[in-house]
Design a protein around this motif. Sequence first.
Motif, PDB file in Angstrom:
ATOM      1  N   ILE A 120       0.833  -1.203   0.000  1.00 45.97           N
ATOM      2  CA  ILE A 120       0.000   0.000   0.000  1.00 45.97           C
ATOM      3  C   ILE A 120       0.868   1.254   0.000  1.00 45.97           C
ATOM      4  N   SER A 121       0.506   2.191  -0.830  1.00 40.88           N
ATOM      5  CA  SER A 121       1.098   3.525  -0.776  1.00 40.88           C
ATOM      6  C   SER A 121      -0.058   4.517  -0.698  1.00 40.88           C
ATOM      7  N   GLY A 122      -0.006   5.403   0.265  1.00 40.94           N
ATOM      8  CA  GLY A 122      -1.116   6.332   0.458  1.00 40.94           C
ATOM      9  C   GLY A 122      -2.184   5.732   1.346  1.00 40.94           C
ATOM     10  N   THR A 123      -3.446   6.033   1.054  1.00 39.30           N
ATOM     11  CA  THR A 123      -4.553   5.571   1.887  1.00 39.30           C
ATOM     12  C   THR A 123      -5.177   4.313   1.298  1.00 39.30           C
ATOM     13  N   VAL A 124      -5.929   3.603   2.153  1.00 38.93           N
ATOM     14  CA  VAL A 124      -6.561   2.359   1.727  1.00 38.93           C
ATOM     15  C   VAL A 124      -7.805   2.140   2.572  1.00 38.93           C
ATOM     16  N   VAL A 159       0.873   1.020  13.050  1.00 38.42           N
ATOM     17  CA  VAL A 159       1.109   0.662  11.649  1.00 38.42           C
ATOM     18  C   VAL A 159       0.030   1.263  10.750  1.00 38.42           C
ATOM     19  N   LEU A 160      -1.212   1.251  11.222  1.00 37.46           N
ATOM     20  CA  LEU A 160      -2.314   1.881  10.497  1.00 37.46           C
ATOM     21  C   LEU A 160      -2.775   3.120  11.256  1.00 37.46           C
ATOM     22  N   ARG A 161      -3.129   4.149  10.517  1.00 38.33           N
ATOM     23  CA  ARG A 161      -3.719   5.349  11.116  1.00 38.33           C
ATOM     24  C   ARG A 161      -5.109   5.531  10.527  1.00 38.33           C
ATOM     25  N   ARG A 162      -6.089   5.526  11.388  1.00 42.02           N
ATOM     26  CA  ARG A 162      -7.480   5.665  10.941  1.00 42.02           C
ATOM     27  C   ARG A 162      -7.696   7.074  10.392  1.00 42.02           C
ATOM     28  N   ARG A 163      -8.248   7.161   9.180  1.00 37.52           N
ATOM     29  CA  ARG A 163      -8.474   8.457   8.542  1.00 37.52           C
ATOM     30  C   ARG A 163      -9.946   8.831   8.491  1.00 37.52           C
ATOM     31  N   THR A 164     -10.815   7.924   8.888  1.00 39.46           N
ATOM     32  CA  THR A 164     -12.251   8.205   8.907  1.00 39.46           C
ATOM     33  C   THR A 164     -12.774   7.993  10.316  1.00 39.46           C
ATOM     34  N   SER A 165     -13.835   8.701  10.657  1.00 34.69           N
ATOM     35  CA  SER A 165     -14.387   8.608  12.013  1.00 34.69           C
ATOM     36  C   SER A 165     -15.838   8.145  12.034  1.00 34.69           C
ATOM     37  N   ASP A 166     -16.375   7.777  10.882  1.00 35.66           N
ATOM     38  CA  ASP A 166     -17.775   7.363  10.788  1.00 35.66           C
ATOM     39  C   ASP A 166     -17.905   5.913  11.268  1.00 35.66           C
ATOM     40  N   GLU A 167     -18.357   5.739  12.513  1.00 35.88           N
ATOM     41  CA  GLU A 167     -18.473   4.396  13.071  1.00 35.88           C
ATOM     42  C   GLU A 167     -19.574   3.589  12.389  1.00 35.88           C
ATOM     43  N   LYS A 168     -20.599   4.268  11.880  1.00 33.07           N
ATOM     44  CA  LYS A 168     -21.674   3.549  11.194  1.00 33.07           C
ATOM     45  C   LYS A 168     -21.153   2.893   9.913  1.00 33.07           C
ATOM     46  N   MET A 169     -20.247   3.579   9.235  1.00 36.47           N
ATOM     47  CA  MET A 169     -19.670   3.015   8.020  1.00 36.47           C
ATOM     48  C   MET A 169     -18.887   1.737   8.340  1.00 36.47           C
ATOM     49  N   LEU A 170     -18.147   1.764   9.453  1.00 43.66           N
ATOM     50  CA  LEU A 170     -17.413   0.573   9.873  1.00 43.66           C
ATOM     51  C   LEU A 170     -18.377  -0.528  10.295  1.00 43.66           C
ATOM     52  N   TYR A 171     -19.445  -0.144  10.988  1.00 43.23           N
ATOM     53  CA  TYR A 171     -20.442  -1.118  11.436  1.00 43.23           C
ATOM     54  C   TYR A 171     -21.126  -1.781  10.238  1.00 43.23           C
ATOM     55  N   GLY A 198     -20.275  -1.240   1.848  1.00 46.23           N
ATOM     56  CA  GLY A 198     -19.474  -0.027   1.932  1.00 46.23           C
ATOM     57  C   GLY A 198     -17.991  -0.294   2.095  1.00 46.23           C
ATOM     58  N   PRO A 199     -17.212   0.778   2.239  1.00 42.01           N
ATOM     59  CA  PRO A 199     -15.751   0.640   2.322  1.00 42.01           C
ATOM     60  C   PRO A 199     -15.244   0.264   3.705  1.00 42.01           C
ATOM     61  N   GLY A 200     -16.076   0.403   4.726  1.00 40.66           N
ATOM     62  CA  GLY A 200     -15.662   0.060   6.090  1.00 40.66           C
ATOM     63  C   GLY A 200     -15.014   1.220   6.806  1.00 40.66           C
ATOM     64  N   ALA A 201     -13.775   1.494   6.486  1.00 40.58           N
ATOM     65  CA  ALA A 201     -13.040   2.599   7.100  1.00 40.58           C
ATOM     66  C   ALA A 201     -11.846   2.913   6.219  1.00 40.58           C
ATOM     67  N   GLY A 202     -11.321   4.120   6.376  1.00 42.54           N
ATOM     68  CA  GLY A 202     -10.136   4.516   5.629  1.00 42.54           C
ATOM     69  C   GLY A 202      -8.918   4.555   6.531  1.00 42.54           C
ATOM     70  N   TYR A 203      -7.784   4.079   6.024  1.00 45.51           N
ATOM     71  CA  TYR A 203      -6.546   4.035   6.805  1.00 45.51           C
ATOM     72  C   TYR A 203      -5.382   4.576   5.979  1.00 45.51           C
TER      73      TYR A 203
END
Length: 388
Positions: free
Chosen positions: A101-105, A151-163, A171-176
């Motif tokens: 990975i390079s950048g966000t994922v 190792v991973l840094r969470r870039r999104t804070s929408d817990e519903k998206m992760l849920y 959906g994408p789950g979360a961004g890191y």
Amino acid sequence: MNTSTSASVREAQQAFLGLLAQPLVTPATNRVLHRHVLRHQRQITEHARRAGYRIQRVGRAVRLIRVPIAGTVTAPPRPADAPGRRLLSLVCCLAACCEEISGTVTLQRLSDMVRDLTSAPGVTVTGYDPEQKPQRRLLRDAAALLARWGVLRRRTSDEKMLYDWTEDGAGPGAGYEVDRDALLLLTSPDVLAAAVQPQDTDAEQIAATRTVRQLRALLETPAVMYADLDEQDADALRKARGLRTADLAQMTGGTVEARAEGLVLVLPDDPDRSPAVADWPRARAADWVALLMADLAGRHGTRTASGTVVLTDRQVDEVVEDLIGWRGEYMSKDQKTVPGTVRADAETILTELGLLHVSPDQSWTLSPAAGRYRDPDITLIDPSETTR
């Protein structure tokens, strides 16, 4: 030593202890500890060297590496919430995928990569199936562990998206974002090689590493009991008790409490509690039940020559019944109504603290260190309640 020097020494000691509790640190995972580690890196590196550790830094990430000594590592009691083998295997797979990975994922993209990796020919890890909800939950937890380690840094804070991703696969789950410095330290080939391919040892090497092994045991385990050591190591530790006390005072600011059965490192009280100090007992029912069970079991069991206290399965049940009859009105709802809860709470906490070993036949062996918690002073709601 002036006041500023004393404060600097204490800060370096706390930073060293912080690295023991959190061996991989970045500015994102613990900003204060990271700053103190860099500020006192020279002194911390010296403390680490004396105990056979190695400090490695890549970019802004720092890791304390527990190099195996004489082919082994010290094994502290396993935490009750320690991740299982399946979760750890997914963490390793996820870390391997992060190399690409390079950048966000997104978590969904990482999920696809782990699926492809575990289904590749020659891979011995059990396959990961993202169509199964339990598997997605495990991968979510694996990503959370990598985030906790930096190792991973969470870039999104929408817990519903992760849920939604975890529960429904939508959906994408979360961004890191991947911290490549921390990733490199976590997956360092030389560290992995030392862990999976320990060097052969002989009597000469065991003797030569005795000082380092003594320091490791005192730093990493709740107590060092002479009965747990072979005769030569036990005799050497008795003779070197003063030297190890001085070493650990300089490295940690703590003191070594000596008893006939062994030694224990007591770390100093600090307004900012050291992460290396167990936060126990706390003001909750499970903690004080464990405290009182240790006290009652220590009184009712059979004391051995080594200082341990042994109770049969039946004796433990009798201690539980005695405690419920004595303090049942102060217990939690589950402790009062669900059979086995009192014993399970006590076993979980005392085992994690290194004060108890539960045998396959469910008998108890209390460590001599449990004697430090005899006659606990517990304030009762009703001041007229008698003590026992």
